[in-house]
Every structure is written in structure tokens, then in C-alpha cells.
Design a protein around this motif. Structure first.
Motif, mmCIF file in Angstrom:
data_model
loop_
_atom_site.group_PDB
_atom_site.id
_atom_site.type_symbol
_atom_site.label_atom_id
_atom_site.label_comp_id
_atom_site.label_asym_id
_atom_site.label_seq_id
_atom_site.Cartn_x
_atom_site.Cartn_y
_atom_site.Cartn_z
ATOM 1 N N VAL A 9 -8.769 9.275 -11.688
ATOM 2 C CA VAL A 9 -7.390 9.362 -10.963
ATOM 3 C C VAL A 9 -6.968 10.284 -10.709
ATOM 4 O O VAL A 9 -6.544 11.280 -11.285
ATOM 5 C CB VAL A 9 -6.131 8.416 -12.209
ATOM 6 N N ALA A 10 -5.789 9.744 -10.065
ATOM 7 C CA ALA A 10 -4.778 11.581 -9.628
ATOM 8 C C ALA A 10 -3.465 10.778 -8.795
ATOM 9 O O ALA A 10 -2.914 9.696 -8.253
ATOM 10 C CB ALA A 10 -5.258 11.667 -8.236
ATOM 11 N N VAL A 11 -2.535 11.323 -8.902
ATOM 12 C CA VAL A 11 -1.102 11.506 -8.610
ATOM 13 C C VAL A 11 -0.892 12.064 -7.151
ATOM 14 O O VAL A 11 -0.852 13.478 -6.743
ATOM 15 C CB VAL A 11 -0.471 12.333 -9.880
ATOM 16 N N VAL A 12 -0.348 10.651 -5.989
ATOM 17 C CA VAL A 12 -0.225 11.365 -4.770
ATOM 18 C C VAL A 12 1.438 10.981 -4.843
ATOM 19 O O VAL A 12 2.014 9.852 -4.980
ATOM 20 C CB VAL A 12 -1.322 10.770 -4.002
ATOM 21 N N ARG A 13 1.288 11.555 -3.296
ATOM 22 C CA ARG A 13 2.770 11.163 -2.560
ATOM 23 C C ARG A 13 2.449 9.701 -1.938
ATOM 24 O O ARG A 13 1.657 9.961 -1.031
ATOM 25 C CB ARG A 13 3.800 12.234 -2.320
ATOM 26 N N LEU A 14 3.617 8.857 -2.235
ATOM 27 C CA LEU A 14 2.496 7.224 -1.430
ATOM 28 C C LEU A 14 3.687 7.518 0.090
ATOM 29 O O LEU A 14 4.830 8.193 -0.001
ATOM 30 C CB LEU A 14 3.479 6.224 -2.041
ATOM 31 N N ASP A 15 2.838 6.472 0.630
ATOM 32 C CA ASP A 15 4.024 6.512 1.863
ATOM 33 C C ASP A 15 3.565 5.071 2.281
ATOM 34 O O ASP A 15 3.109 4.116 0.977
ATOM 35 C CB ASP A 15 2.663 6.339 3.476
ATOM 36 N N ASP A 16 3.796 3.917 2.976
ATOM 37 C CA ASP A 16 4.388 2.658 3.334
ATOM 38 C C ASP A 16 2.595 1.999 3.323
ATOM 39 O O ASP A 16 2.964 1.040 3.093
ATOM 40 C CB ASP A 16 4.414 2.808 5.035
ATOM 41 N N ARG A 17 1.676 2.964 3.610
ATOM 42 C CA ARG A 17 0.448 2.168 2.981
ATOM 43 C C ARG A 17 0.549 1.342 2.228
ATOM 44 O O ARG A 17 -0.710 0.367 1.766
ATOM 45 C CB ARG A 17 -0.464 2.893 3.090
ATOM 46 N N PHE A 18 0.987 1.879 0.711
ATOM 47 C CA PHE A 18 1.550 1.097 -0.837
ATOM 48 C C PHE A 18 2.888 0.283 -0.778
ATOM 49 O O PHE A 18 2.650 0.146 -2.073
ATOM 50 C CB PHE A 18 0.950 2.187 -1.522
ATOM 51 N N ASN A 19 3.183 -0.617 0.723
ATOM 52 C CA ASN A 19 4.485 -0.920 -0.368
ATOM 53 C C ASN A 19 4.367 -2.732 -0.791
ATOM 54 O O ASN A 19 4.957 -2.294 -2.030
ATOM 55 C CB ASN A 19 5.021 -1.446 1.244
ATOM 56 N N VAL A 73 -3.047 6.474 -8.447
ATOM 57 C CA VAL A 73 -3.725 6.361 -7.651
ATOM 58 C C VAL A 73 -5.550 5.907 -8.403
ATOM 59 O O VAL A 73 -5.529 7.807 -8.866
ATOM 60 C CB VAL A 73 -4.092 6.483 -6.423
ATOM 61 N N HIS A 74 -5.864 5.219 -8.679
ATOM 62 C CA HIS A 74 -7.294 4.857 -8.883
ATOM 63 C C HIS A 74 -8.294 5.682 -7.454
ATOM 64 O O HIS A 74 -8.298 5.457 -6.519
ATOM 65 C CB HIS A 74 -7.804 4.129 -8.691
ATOM 66 N N LYS A 75 -9.046 7.198 -8.231
ATOM 67 C CA LYS A 75 -9.630 7.905 -6.560
ATOM 68 C C LYS A 75 -10.950 6.666 -6.367
ATOM 69 O O LYS A 75 -10.829 7.141 -5.061
ATOM 70 C CB LYS A 75 -10.180 8.834 -7.184
ATOM 71 N N ALA A 76 -11.075 5.866 -6.597
ATOM 72 C CA ALA A 76 -12.474 5.167 -5.705
ATOM 73 C C ALA A 76 -12.288 4.169 -5.039
ATOM 74 O O ALA A 76 -12.778 4.314 -4.032
ATOM 75 C CB ALA A 76 -13.745 4.514 -6.602
ATOM 76 N N ASP A 77 -11.046 3.392 -5.176
ATOM 77 C CA ASP A 77 -10.860 3.035 -4.245
ATOM 78 C C ASP A 77 -9.139 2.693 -3.700
ATOM 79 O O ASP A 77 -8.894 1.619 -3.521
ATOM 80 C CB ASP A 77 -11.044 1.047 -5.343
ATOM 81 N N ASP A 78 -8.351 3.620 -3.924
ATOM 82 C CA ASP A 78 -6.798 3.786 -3.963
ATOM 83 C C ASP A 78 -5.800 2.869 -4.009
ATOM 84 O O ASP A 78 -5.143 2.399 -3.998
ATOM 85 C CB ASP A 78 -7.233 3.876 -1.865
ATOM 86 N N ARG A 79 -6.559 2.226 -5.784
ATOM 87 C CA ARG A 79 -6.091 1.137 -6.457
ATOM 88 C C ARG A 79 -4.961 1.906 -7.255
ATOM 89 O O ARG A 79 -4.308 2.559 -7.853
ATOM 90 C CB ARG A 79 -6.670 0.111 -7.034
ATOM 91 N N LEU A 80 -3.735 1.486 -6.968
ATOM 92 C CA LEU A 80 -2.033 1.693 -7.402
ATOM 93 C C LEU A 80 -2.164 1.613 -8.743
ATOM 94 O O LEU A 80 -2.027 0.002 -9.282
ATOM 95 C CB LEU A 80 -1.052 1.004 -6.778
ATOM 96 N N LEU A 81 -2.342 2.042 -9.694
ATOM 97 C CA LEU A 81 -1.837 2.223 -11.286
ATOM 98 C C LEU A 81 -0.385 2.073 -11.798
ATOM 99 O O LEU A 81 -0.098 1.540 -12.989
ATOM 100 C CB LEU A 81 -2.692 2.619 -11.704
ATOM 101 N N GLY A 82 0.171 3.501 -11.137
ATOM 102 C CA GLY A 82 1.410 3.591 -11.877
ATOM 103 C C GLY A 82 2.480 4.191 -10.406
ATOM 104 O O GLY A 82 2.345 4.290 -9.422
#
Length: 217
Positions: A9-19, A73-82
Motif C-alpha cells: 500500500v501507499a499513502v497518497v494525496r487524493l483527487d476527485d477520481r477517488f470520490n 491505496v493498494h498499489k496493485a489496483d488503486d483500491r482505497l483502503l483508508g
């Protein structure tokens, strides 16, 4: 419960794509929380619709205001976990003055739930100091992935950013669930104040910024 490795996983800054993902995640995170169950009257029919509407409108409001949004975000599929939304003093607001937001809330969540939420939100805001600080307004880890270190990873990433601001006294957040207190206290949060919320207590927590410089001293 699915197990996940922190290396995946990675911690990233999110944009509207993750709404959409953020809305779903926060719904699952908050639907059983005492604060939301009280504010949105979980005993009355339509609670699930009210909480979905409230989360949707809150996310929209925070995004429109340009708040920081960080996600695990899960690195493999961009799934948001938190996910966590946090802002600084300049974005501190009186939510009762957000007329368009209130109108949408009344139409979707109802007048009484909107009134309770506005009162709660403003009580929390008014309890905070006027000195420069940051505030975590929404935070959640998907229930399927809790107790695996993701919440700690998310908050520590936020701390690494907020601690760089030597003009900020620290970071605040609130919860009505006292079973989270030990977790937050393990990350150097302390109880700043307690607010009555119906028959509940809302805990406002504070993590001092170790790099704060008091220039008024």
C-alpha cells in the motif's frame, strides 16, 4: 478479514477520481459509530439513506473548499483502503452559513438531522483554540482492513506533513467512540475537551506539534 502487507500500500494525496470510493469507505466506517447514529437518528427508518447523503454532501463540501485528502491505496489496483480529510485554520468554518450545503442536507437527510449535525459541527469548531492548527474532519479505514496498521500509517503520514509547519500548534480530531482513545493516545494524542452529544460524549483530541515555535513568547 483479508490480510494486507504494508509494502503493498501507499499513502497518497487524493483527487476527485477517488470520490466514489471515499464515499463508500466512509459510509462503512461511520454507519455504526455512536456520533452518526445519534446525529442521524439511527432508530428512525431511512438511516442508511441519511448517512449516505450526509457523507456525500460533506465530501463535496470539503473538496470544494480545497482540503487535503490523503488515502491509503493498494498499489496493485488503486483500491482505497483508508482516507482522511484535514485542513488548517484558514479553512475553519461556520457550517451553518453554508446555505447551499444546508439546503441539500435538509432535502436528503431531513431538517432535524441537519440541525443536529450543524450544532455538533459548530460545537466542535468553537471548542478549538484560535491559534493556528490543523483539523482532521473525516477519517476512516474500511472495516475489512482495520487492525492491520493502516490507520497508524495514514495518520503518521499526515503527522509528517503537519509537523513541518512550525507556526501550527498541532492537529485536532474528534470521536464519539471511546474504544478508539487508546489507539489515538498511542500516537501522542491527548483529550483536549469533552462535549455532550445527547446521552453521549464527544471527545476532542489534540496532538501537539513537536516543532511548533511560539513567536508571541
Amino acid at each position: 478479514m483479508p490480510l494486507i502487507a504494508l509494502d503493498d500500500v501507499a499513502v497518497v494525496r487524493l483527487d476527485d477520481r477517488f470520490n466514489r470510493q471515499a464515499r463508500s469507505l466512509l459510509y462503512h466506517s461511520y454507519k455504526d459509530e455512536p456520533t452518526f447514529k445519534y446525529l442521524l437518528d439511527a432508530q428512525r427508518p431511512g438511516y442508511k439513506q441519511r448517512i449516505r447523503a450526509t457523507i456525500r454532501e460533506l465530501i463535496g463540501l470539503h473538496m470544494d473548499r480545497g482540503e487535503f485528502i490523503f488515502g491509503v491505496v493498494h498499489k496493485a489496483d488503486d483500491r482505497l483502503l483508508g482516507v482522511a480529510f484535514f485542513s488548517d485554520l484558514q479553512l475553519k468554518m461556520d457550517i451553518s452559513k453554508q446555505l447551499f450545503w444546508r439546503l441539500k442536507m435538509i432535502l436528503t437527510a431531513g431538517f432535524e438531522s441537519t440541525r443536529r449535525f450543524v450544532d455538533y459541527f459548530n460545537d466542535v469548531q468553537e471548542s478549538l483554540p484560535s491559534k493556528n492548527h490543523r483539523m482532521v474532519s473525516l477519517i476512516g479505514i474500511h472495516p475489512d482492513f482495520q487492525k492491520q496498521g493502516l490507520g497508524k500509517l495514514l495518520l503518521e503520514s499526515i503527522h509528517a506533513i503537519t509537523d513541518q509547519d512550525e507556526n501550527s500548534i498541532g492537529l485536532f480530531l474528534d470521536t464519539g467512540n471511546n474504544r478508539y482513545l487508546d489507539f489515538y493516545q498511542s500516537l501522542s494524542y491527548e483529550v483536549f475537551t469533552e462535549l455532550p452529544l445527547g446521552q453521549l460524549k464527544e471527545f476532542v483530541l489534540y496532538r501537539p506539534n513537536p516543532n511548533y515555535i511560539d513567536r508571541t513568547a
